[in-house]
Structure formats: C-alpha cells, structure tokens
Design a protein around this motif. Structure first.
Motif, PDB file in Angstrom:
ATOM      1  N   ALA A  66       0.785  -1.293  -0.010  1.00 62.22           N
ATOM      2  CA  ALA A  66      -0.059  -0.002  -0.070  1.00 62.22           C
ATOM      3  C   ALA A  66       0.825   1.210  -0.032  1.00 62.22           C
ATOM      4  CB  ALA A  66      -1.000  -0.178   1.060  1.00 62.22           C
ATOM      5  N   GLY A  67       1.864   1.275   0.785  1.00 63.57           N
ATOM      6  CA  GLY A  67       2.765   2.438   0.745  1.00 63.57           C
ATOM      7  C   GLY A  67       3.552   2.505  -0.509  1.00 63.57           C
ATOM      8  N   ALA A  68       3.869   1.582  -1.229  1.00 64.05           N
ATOM      9  CA  ALA A  68       4.473   1.498  -2.759  1.00 64.05           C
ATOM     10  C   ALA A  68       3.495   2.046  -3.680  1.00 64.05           C
ATOM     11  CB  ALA A  68       5.029   0.271  -3.203  1.00 64.05           C
ATOM     12  N   SER A  69       2.269   1.844  -3.408  1.00 65.29           N
ATOM     13  CA  SER A  69       1.221   2.138  -4.676  1.00 65.29           C
ATOM     14  C   SER A  69       0.524   3.461  -4.170  1.00 65.29           C
ATOM     15  CB  SER A  69       0.214   1.027  -4.647  1.00 65.29           C
ATOM     16  OG  SER A  69      -0.612   0.656  -3.555  1.00 65.29           O
ATOM     17  N   SER A  70       0.128   3.659  -3.070  1.00 67.76           N
ATOM     18  CA  SER A  70      -0.642   4.936  -2.728  1.00 67.76           C
ATOM     19  C   SER A  70      -0.090   6.013  -1.612  1.00 67.76           C
ATOM     20  CB  SER A  70      -2.034   4.520  -2.356  1.00 67.76           C
ATOM     21  OG  SER A  70      -2.104   3.617  -1.349  1.00 67.76           O
ATOM     22  N   GLY A  71       1.147   5.599  -1.008  1.00 70.15           N
ATOM     23  CA  GLY A  71       1.720   6.427  -0.338  1.00 70.15           C
ATOM     24  C   GLY A  71       1.270   6.179   1.104  1.00 70.15           C
ATOM     25  N   MET A  72       0.865   7.520   1.639  1.00 73.99           N
ATOM     26  CA  MET A  72       0.262   7.563   3.312  1.00 73.99           C
ATOM     27  C   MET A  72      -1.164   7.197   3.260  1.00 73.99           C
ATOM     28  SD  MET A  72       2.186   8.192   5.766  1.00 73.99           S
ATOM     29  CE  MET A  72       3.765   8.091   5.997  1.00 73.99           C
ATOM     30  N   ALA A  73      -1.788   6.989   2.292  1.00 68.99           N
ATOM     31  CA  ALA A  73      -3.350   6.822   2.386  1.00 68.99           C
ATOM     32  C   ALA A  73      -3.622   5.756   3.434  1.00 68.99           C
ATOM     33  CB  ALA A  73      -3.860   6.548   1.081  1.00 68.99           C
ATOM     34  N   MET A  74      -2.987   4.623   3.708  1.00 69.54           N
ATOM     35  CA  MET A  74      -3.465   3.569   4.621  1.00 69.54           C
ATOM     36  C   MET A  74      -2.769   3.761   5.980  1.00 69.54           C
ATOM     37  SD  MET A  74      -5.462   1.022   3.707  1.00 69.54           S
ATOM     38  CE  MET A  74      -6.495   0.245   2.350  1.00 69.54           C
ATOM     39  N   ALA A  75      -2.227   4.931   6.225  1.00 65.79           N
ATOM     40  CA  ALA A  75      -1.695   5.339   7.785  1.00 65.79           C
ATOM     41  C   ALA A  75      -2.602   5.324   8.691  1.00 65.79           C
ATOM     42  CB  ALA A  75      -0.892   6.358   7.505  1.00 65.79           C
ATOM     43  N   HIS A  76      -3.985   5.889   8.286  1.00 63.30           N
ATOM     44  CA  HIS A  76      -5.193   6.085   8.990  1.00 63.30           C
ATOM     45  C   HIS A  76      -5.430   4.865   9.748  1.00 63.30           C
ATOM     46  CE1 HIS A  76      -6.575   9.976   7.476  1.00 63.30           C
ATOM     47  NE2 HIS A  76      -6.382   9.327   6.288  1.00 63.30           N
ATOM     48  N   TRP A  77      -5.359   3.549   9.187  1.00 63.91           N
ATOM     49  CA  TRP A  77      -5.531   2.189   9.615  1.00 63.91           C
ATOM     50  C   TRP A  77      -4.502   1.956  10.816  1.00 63.91           C
ATOM     51  CZ3 TRP A  77      -7.636   3.765   5.504  1.00 63.91           C
ATOM     52  CH2 TRP A  77      -9.035   3.445   5.321  1.00 63.91           C
TER      53      TRP A  77
END
Length: 564
Positions: A66-77
């Motif tokens: 997820a970090g490699a494809s969308s960056g920080m977006a999944m950090a909320h989780w």
C-alpha cells in the motif's frame, strides 16, 4: 540465501520447538487453560501478543505494498494506538465483569442467545475469507520472492511454502493452545521489530535519507485534485481515500477490530485482572505506533528506489507485473532479498516466519474457541472439559482446510492484498460495531434491537460483497440505484452510511420492544455498575496510566499534523 542464513533459521526453529515442548509439558486441564492461557497473563505478554497477532502477513506484504502504490493513504488504519486505549479504558471493565470467554458470549449476556449465534457465524466467515486466506497467500508469496524458487518437484513453490507454513503452525497450536501462542509471540515480536528496523535503516542509506524519500514521493500525484503520495488527508473527491470517508471508515473498522473482535480481545481476556489487562493495552498502543514506520515507509522507500533507478536509465528496483506496472505487493520481500547482508537476511526471514505463524496461530486458536464454546458447548452443555479441548483441535483442522481451498478464488481477486482485506472488513464491521457501542452506552438498547442491528449489518454486508464479485466480472452492466449503492459508491462512505443505518435500526427496534431488566444489564452498561465494581475499576489505574495515555495521544496528533 547463504549458509549463515540457514544456520540462523535453524537456531530459530530449535528455540520454537523448545518453547512448544515446555508448554506441552505444563498441564492444560480445562478449556480456560487451553484457550486463554489460564487467565494469568501479565501486561508485557498481553501487549506483545496484541501486537504480534495484529502484525501478520497483511502488514509485511500488504502494508508495504500500500505504501508503494498509494503512499500515506493507509496510515489511518495503522496509527490506531488510540483505539486500543479505548479497549483498555472503556471496554476492559465491562468484559472482565462479565467473565466471558468470547465476544459472542458477551452479546448473549447483554442481548440474547440469537445475537450470539449471529456474531459467531459472521466471525467464522470473516476468519476464513480474510484472515486465513490472506495470511497463507502472503506467506507463500514471501517465500517465493525471498528464496527465489519458482517450482520444486514440478509443483509451484508458492503452494509448497503456503501449505508447509500452515501445517507447522497448526501442529503447534493444536498441541500447545493459547500458552504456546503467548510465549512464542514474546520470542518473535523482538525479531520482527529488529528485522524491519534494519531494513528501514539500510533502505534510507541506499536511497539517500528521509528528505530524498519525501522529495521523490512528494512529486508523484495520486489523483486529479493534485494530492501527492506523502499526504494523509486527501481531497474529498479522491476516488479511493476521500479524507472524510477515510477518517470515519477507518474509525469504524478500527473500533470493530480493536474493541470487539475475538481475535484481539481474546489477548486481553487472558489478563490476570483489570490492571494487567489495561496496562497490556497501553503497552500494545505504544507498539502500534511503529507499523507505519516499519512497514508502510519501507514500501515508500522501495517505490522511491524504483523511480530513482528508472530515472538513472537502469532497471527498476521492483519486479514488474504482466501489465507493465511495478508489483507493489512485492516491496517488502524485494527489500529483504536485495538489501540485506548474509545472516541478517536469515534473521528477517525468521521474523517474517514468526509473524505469519503468530497470526495464523492466534487465528486457529480464536476460531477453534468460537466454534467450541459458541456452538458445540451450547448444544451439548454436559461435555467434559477434556473433550472440549479435543473438539477445539478438530475445529482448527477444518478451518485450515477451508482457508486453503479459498486461496485460488482469492488469487483471482487480484494483486491489492491490503485493500481487499479492508474492503471485506468495511462491510463486516458496521453492524457489529453498532450493536456493541449502543449495548454498553445506552441502557434502553433491547435484546431485539441489538439482534436486528446485527442482522441488518450481515444482510447489507453480504449483499455488497456479492454485488462486488458480480459487477467486477460482469463487464458492461447498465447503471441503476442498486448498482450505485452496492458497487459504485466509495467503500469508505458506504461503510459510514451503513454504520449509521445499523445504529438507527438498533434504536428504532429497541424503542418498539420491551426494555431489558435492570438485573440483566447490571455491570454491562454505563451507569449500572455496583459501587463494589466501580471501586475495583478505580483501584486498577493510577497517574502513570494517565500519563502514558496522554503521551500516546500526543504522538498520534503530531503524526497527523506532520503528514496533513
């Protein structure tokens, strides 16, 4: 892999076997011993176990991907240490007073036996669909990447690695029960943290530091509104992670996962008393601040290296998919394979092995317990404790087989592992979250209200999943209200509206049906505890617990401000 790596892996295997033999020699006389480790865990074991159970393959593969494809977006989780604090401060007193083994059992105490059955069914379905299949799939993928073996004895090496992993883990869960899960997580959590830390340091060294990563990733836009990979809060018209949806959706999924899911709460139920259980959650919350840096950022490092290598006219850093894109899910294993020196690589492979086994073991144990206590013991209440343990072991075997059979279907679902996982969880969570939240906050919530809230959640969730599978494979289908609601609508907004709908169902049905008696809900809802219960809870915390809680909340706030 070199000789030194194999020696390290061998030493790790011997340590594991030693722990299991020691646990098996200790007697486990009844099901409380087998499933909860005898209810005498200390805060260090609870915190380490919460963390080790949470960090599974979805993190090693999915979060770095997820970090490699969308960056920080999944950090909320992932920055959800504050949600574990809610478990410790709000839910622990209610759970420990009710003296239950499982979450469905708590719902029976609060509502009725039907609610218990519904939750057990939803939980078992979600275990097979998400956790077992995802963990095993990721395990196979990691070993294929790290060992670089395509096939062995004419069989795809993916299947050999995946099934081998399951068999080893199943054996040690079946013989050791919860105690072996708790003690091995004490061994594997430090190995995993150390290995990921080494990757982080070597990755930055290879790339040229933090600022270089922020520069490369900050130059890549992820949507038409001009947001970049390094931004946590994205435009509300972002197709995947609109900021409002991300905040609401991640909170609902997080609340379900951290505060009401058997998988996590079972760690806390095994605490000696409220004090140990709460301190375990505070320790777990500190550990939960790490995954963003240990797994998501390495994914971004892998992406930045990929861009840098391509920019220099060389080959990319990541392996390519058939469609010409870089394979984001391979970010973490590629970092292991390309950056680590001999010996250290063996250590990290042990860490990955440990994470996969810990997740699977927790899972086998939780699902065996759900089946045994929520189905079997209810229909045959006279069963002896010894026999219950055997039934639990048999249930484990069945769940493993179902999980393995689901993998081919899941492999066809596609490459984006972490998003698949959150997507399935986003439709399972709202109904359960609504039933638990109103159950402990509002005295008027009736048995029928809670039950219908769960049913509404289950029906809507399965409809959305079915529609997703159907429309994804159906080609061009004319749009309509149904397709918009159950397929086109952003998954995070859907999760939020669904949660609101389930809450309304619970409230309306509760007001239309008879209220629960005071006897039934004593000690299970705010404002119904006896003075003795309140005194016990008050005695279980002091100023240090408050100070640590404030520190964790402060770090979380600072993180949001920095990546805003």
């Amino acid at each position: 892999m070199e000789a030194l790596d194999w020696i390290v892996i061998g030493a790790f295997a011997l340590a594991l076997i030693g722990i299991i033999i020691w646990v098996v020699k200790q007697k486990q006389n009844d099901s409380a011993d087998y499933f909860l480790g005898g209810r005498d865990a200390t805060w260090i074991a609870i915190g380490a176990s919460i963390f080790a159970s949470n960090i599974g393959s979805e993190h090693l593969i999915g979060l770095a991907g997820a970090g490699a494809s969308s960056g920080m977006a999944m950090a909320h989780w992932e920055i959800q240490g504050w949600m574990i604090l809610i478990l410790g401060w709000v839910f622990v007193p209610f759970y420990s007073r009710s003296m239950v083994y499982t979450m469905p059992e708590f719902l029976e105490r609060r509502y009725n036996p039907q609610s218990r059955t519904i939750l057990s069914v939803i939980s078992l379905i979600s275990y097979v669909l998400t956790k077992v299949a995802v963990t095993v799939y990721a395990g196979g993928l990691v070993f294929q990447q790290v060992f670089g073996i395509e096939e062995l004895w004419g069989i795809d090496f993916f299947w050999i690695a995946a099934i081998g992993l399951v068999l080893i883990t199943a054996l040690y869960t079946i013989f050791g029960g919860m105690k072996s899960v708790l003690y091995t997580s004490v061994l594997q959590t430090p190995i995993l943290l150390l290995g990921s830390l080494i990757i982080l340091v070597l990755g930055f060294k290879e790339l040229g530091g933090w600022d270089e990563m922020m520069r490369i990733c900050g130059a890549v836009t992820v949507n038409d509104q001009g947001n970049t990979m390094t931004e946590l809060i994205r435009s509300n018209s972002d197709p995947n992670f609109p900021w409002l949806g991300a905040l609401i959706g991640s909170a609902i999924i997080g609340f379900w996962y951290w505060c009401t899911d058997q998988f996590i709460v079972q760690r806390v139920l095994s605490g000696k008393n409220q004090k140990e259980a709460r301190r375990g959650t505070i320790f777990g919350a500190y550990l939960k601040l790490l995954p963003v840096f240990l797994f998501l950022i390495p994914g971004m490092i892998a992406f930045a290296l990929h861009q840098k290598y391509l920019g220099a006219g060389g080959e990319g850093f990541l392996p390519m998919l058939a469609n010409g894109n870089a394979n984001a899910d391979a970010a973490f294993p590629t970092l292991v394979a390309k950056l680590l020196p001999a010996g250290v690589k063996g250590l990290v492979v042990c860490g990955i092995l440990a994470a996969l086994m810990s997740s699977l073991a927790s899972l086998f144990n939780s699902s065996a317990m759900l089946f045994t206590i929520d189905f079997y013991k209810r229909f045959k209440p006279k069963t002896s404790e010894k026999k219950l343990v055997v039934i639990g072991q048999m249930a484990t075997v069945v769940i493993v087989i179902l999980g393995i059979l689901w993998i081919p279907i899941m492999r066809s679902v596609g490459d984006v592992l972490y998003t698949y996982l959150q997507d399935v969880q986003s439709v399972l969570a709202p109904g359960i979250a609504a039933a638990f939240l109103l159950g402990i906050c509002w005295k008027r919530t009736s048995a029928q209200g809670g039950m219908w809230g769960l049913i509404a959640g289950m029906v809507i969730g399965l409809t959305r999943l079915g529609a997703k599978v159907y429309y994804s494979n159906a080609g061009d289908v004319a749009g309509g209200t149904f397709k918009y609601l159950f397929y086109d609508m952003n998954w995070l907004f859907f999760c939020g509206w669904m949660f609101l709908f389930c809450i309304i169902v619970v409230i309306v049905v509760s007001l239309a049906t008879e209220a629960p008696t005071e006897e039934k809900i004593r000690g299970l809802v705010f404002g119904t505890s006896t003075p003795a219960q309140l005194a016990e809870t008050r005695a279980s915390w002091n100023h240090w617990d408050i100070i640590h809680t404030v520190i964790i909340l402060g770090i979380t706030a600072a993180f949001y401000i920095y990546f805003w």
